[in-house]
Design a protein around this motif. Sequence first.
Motif, mmCIF file in Angstrom:
data_model
loop_
_atom_site.group_PDB
_atom_site.id
_atom_site.type_symbol
_atom_site.label_atom_id
_atom_site.label_comp_id
_atom_site.label_asym_id
_atom_site.label_seq_id
_atom_site.Cartn_x
_atom_site.Cartn_y
_atom_site.Cartn_z
ATOM 1 N N TRP A 82 10.402 -13.316 29.663
ATOM 2 C CA TRP A 82 10.254 -13.394 31.121
ATOM 3 C C TRP A 82 9.318 -14.546 31.467
ATOM 4 O O TRP A 82 8.312 -14.755 30.778
ATOM 5 C CB TRP A 82 9.693 -12.080 31.659
ATOM 6 C CG TRP A 82 9.428 -12.090 33.136
ATOM 7 C CD1 TRP A 82 10.350 -11.940 34.124
ATOM 8 C CD2 TRP A 82 8.157 -12.254 33.781
ATOM 9 N NE1 TRP A 82 9.725 -12.010 35.344
ATOM 10 C CE2 TRP A 82 8.382 -12.211 35.173
ATOM 11 C CE3 TRP A 82 6.858 -12.451 33.319
ATOM 12 C CZ2 TRP A 82 7.361 -12.341 36.101
ATOM 13 C CZ3 TRP A 82 5.833 -12.584 34.247
ATOM 14 C CH2 TRP A 82 6.094 -12.517 35.617
ATOM 15 N N ASN A 124 9.528 -0.293 33.371
ATOM 16 C CA ASN A 124 10.550 -1.097 34.015
ATOM 17 C C ASN A 124 11.530 -1.688 32.992
ATOM 18 O O ASN A 124 11.218 -2.670 32.323
ATOM 19 C CB ASN A 124 9.776 -2.189 34.772
ATOM 20 C CG ASN A 124 10.661 -3.257 35.284
ATOM 21 O OD1 ASN A 124 11.829 -3.025 35.590
ATOM 22 N ND2 ASN A 124 10.110 -4.460 35.390
ATOM 23 N N ILE A 125 12.700 -1.041 32.857
ATOM 24 C CA ILE A 125 13.809 -1.586 32.062
ATOM 25 C C ILE A 125 15.107 -1.166 32.750
ATOM 26 O O ILE A 125 15.075 -0.473 33.772
ATOM 27 C CB ILE A 125 13.873 -1.072 30.582
ATOM 28 C CG1 ILE A 125 13.552 0.424 30.501
ATOM 29 C CG2 ILE A 125 13.024 -1.898 29.660
ATOM 30 C CD1 ILE A 125 13.919 1.049 29.156
ATOM 31 N N MET A 148 11.976 -2.301 39.371
ATOM 32 C CA MET A 148 11.681 -3.526 40.118
ATOM 33 C C MET A 148 12.939 -4.039 40.809
ATOM 34 O O MET A 148 14.046 -3.539 40.576
ATOM 35 C CB MET A 148 11.075 -4.594 39.204
ATOM 36 C CG MET A 148 12.064 -5.227 38.273
ATOM 37 S SD MET A 148 11.333 -6.406 37.129
ATOM 38 C CE MET A 148 10.674 -7.647 38.210
ATOM 39 N N TYR A 150 14.788 -6.532 40.387
ATOM 40 C CA TYR A 150 15.856 -6.962 39.482
ATOM 41 C C TYR A 150 16.877 -5.841 39.263
ATOM 42 O O TYR A 150 18.079 -6.067 39.260
ATOM 43 C CB TYR A 150 15.210 -7.371 38.150
ATOM 44 C CG TYR A 150 16.130 -8.017 37.159
ATOM 45 C CD1 TYR A 150 16.399 -9.372 37.217
ATOM 46 C CD2 TYR A 150 16.727 -7.261 36.138
ATOM 47 C CE1 TYR A 150 17.239 -9.971 36.281
ATOM 48 C CE2 TYR A 150 17.555 -7.848 35.205
ATOM 49 C CZ TYR A 150 17.807 -9.207 35.279
ATOM 50 O OH TYR A 150 18.642 -9.796 34.350
ATOM 51 N N PRO A 231 -2.310 -11.847 37.588
ATOM 52 C CA PRO A 231 -1.880 -10.509 38.033
ATOM 53 C C PRO A 231 -0.775 -9.874 37.174
ATOM 54 O O PRO A 231 -0.430 -8.723 37.398
ATOM 55 C CB PRO A 231 -1.335 -10.760 39.442
ATOM 56 C CG PRO A 231 -1.659 -12.162 39.782
ATOM 57 C CD PRO A 231 -1.874 -12.891 38.505
ATOM 58 N N THR A 232 -0.247 -10.606 36.195
ATOM 59 C CA THR A 232 0.849 -10.050 35.388
ATOM 60 C C THR A 232 0.426 -8.734 34.746
ATOM 61 O O THR A 232 -0.652 -8.651 34.164
ATOM 62 C CB THR A 232 1.273 -11.038 34.274
ATOM 63 O OG1 THR A 232 1.477 -12.300 34.860
ATOM 64 C CG2 THR A 232 2.533 -10.558 33.566
ATOM 65 N N ASP A 236 2.007 -2.369 35.684
ATOM 66 C CA ASP A 236 2.203 -1.560 34.470
ATOM 67 C C ASP A 236 0.888 -0.938 34.012
ATOM 68 O O ASP A 236 0.864 0.203 33.553
ATOM 69 C CB ASP A 236 2.787 -2.432 33.356
ATOM 70 C CG ASP A 236 4.094 -3.060 33.775
ATOM 71 O OD1 ASP A 236 4.928 -2.343 34.350
ATOM 72 O OD2 ASP A 236 4.276 -4.269 33.558
HETATM 73 P P1 AMP Z 1 4.207 -6.389 36.448
HETATM 74 O O1 AMP Z 1 3.342 -7.614 36.681
HETATM 75 O O2 AMP Z 1 3.426 -5.113 36.380
HETATM 76 O O3 AMP Z 1 5.370 -6.345 37.348
HETATM 77 O O4 AMP Z 1 4.807 -6.532 34.971
HETATM 78 C C1 AMP Z 1 5.043 -7.753 34.342
HETATM 79 C C2 AMP Z 1 5.730 -7.514 33.008
HETATM 80 O O5 AMP Z 1 7.047 -7.004 33.237
HETATM 81 C C3 AMP Z 1 5.891 -8.812 32.237
HETATM 82 O O6 AMP Z 1 5.111 -8.743 31.046
HETATM 83 C C4 AMP Z 1 7.380 -8.917 31.937
HETATM 84 O O7 AMP Z 1 7.656 -9.193 30.591
HETATM 85 C C5 AMP Z 1 7.968 -7.575 32.342
HETATM 86 N N1 AMP Z 1 9.246 -7.717 33.057
HETATM 87 C C6 AMP Z 1 9.551 -8.615 34.036
HETATM 88 N N2 AMP Z 1 10.830 -8.461 34.453
HETATM 89 C C7 AMP Z 1 11.358 -7.441 33.728
HETATM 90 C C8 AMP Z 1 12.648 -6.810 33.686
HETATM 91 N N3 AMP Z 1 13.661 -7.192 34.469
HETATM 92 N N4 AMP Z 1 12.822 -5.788 32.813
HETATM 93 C C9 AMP Z 1 11.807 -5.393 32.026
HETATM 94 N N5 AMP Z 1 10.576 -5.942 32.005
HETATM 95 C C10 AMP Z 1 10.335 -6.965 32.839
#
Ligand code: AMP
Length: 309
Positions: A82, A124-125, A148, A150, A231-232, A236
């Motif tokens: 990602w 989130n999957i 999310m 997506y 903020p990543t 989670d």
């Molecule tokens: P957050 O900032 O809490 O939304 O989470 C970010 C994390 O979600 C990142 O480390 C990504 O690798 C993961 N991520 C982003 N998009 C997806 C997706 N479509 N499916 C699963 N994991 C994701």
Amino acid sequence: MSVLVVGSLAIDSIETPFGSAPRALGGSATYISAAASYFTNPIRLVGVVGGDFPKEGLRFLEERHVDLEGLEIVKEGKTFHWAGRYHYDLNVRDTLKTQLNVFEKFDPKIPPRYKNSTYVCLGNIDPVLQLRVLDQIEKPRVVICDTMNYWIEGKNKELLETLKRIDILILNESEARLLSKEPNLIKAARVIRGMGPRIVIVKKGEHGALLITESTVFSAPAYPMENIFDPTGAGDAFAGGFVGWLGRTDDISEENLKRAVIYGSALASFCVEKFGVDGLRDLTYLRIQDRFRSFRELSRFEEDYVASE
Ligand code: AMP
């Protein structure tokens, strides 16, 4: 109590106004289990990575006492990737790339000894995978789910099936509006509750989170931070702190759900202080407790006002 976490393990490329990391350890399951591990362990993890997943990533999880029996390693495959870029306003991010890679053919297999897990956190999957996990779990006490945009847009029908089988949905405000087609968040949560989950938690970034049940709306503040680095994973880490606290206390009363929201917010605040998962690396229970207490001070005020003559 046993906590099972399912979600993505990822190699992330992150750009923020303060720096960038081209191959950072990430993924929803990574952040959730690291955050939850400060409350109860071992956290049981189910997910998949490719042969390119860094050894350092496995070491990080092992150091957090995460049980990796449910982690599949596809030697010839590539790990989920990602890429995201944050704006100057860190509440806004653009997703630059989502490469599912090994997730495209992933068929989650829950190890027999995980099947009796009490608290299940579906990170989130793909909602189809979330459902396959639920099919294999015996009698969870609480199923918590994150999703999310997506998936709300790309797998809406499948997501609606998942929602029928969960207890608590955690999502951010734009996702709540997108899923419910309702701009007001309280009404949005009501619409979403009608889809299955009896409790909805709406995250509002630096403005905190709302916990909405049949009878309550609880508004938790966010910890006011001067230095947000990345903020990543904040969402989670929130989910991890939340489920970790429930796993530790095994109490799903409304009062304890509120505490869990504050612990979730505390873990999210630690997460954003450093790049990638580094903010969740060396915490102590004592530091977490301290931050939990400072949340109480944030919105405490005296009820009575005695006017002086
Ligand atoms: P957050 O900032 O809490 O939304 O989470 C970010 C994390 O979600 C990142 O480390 C990504 O690798 C993961 N991520 C982003 N998009 C997806 C997706 N479509 N499916 C699963 N994991 C994701």
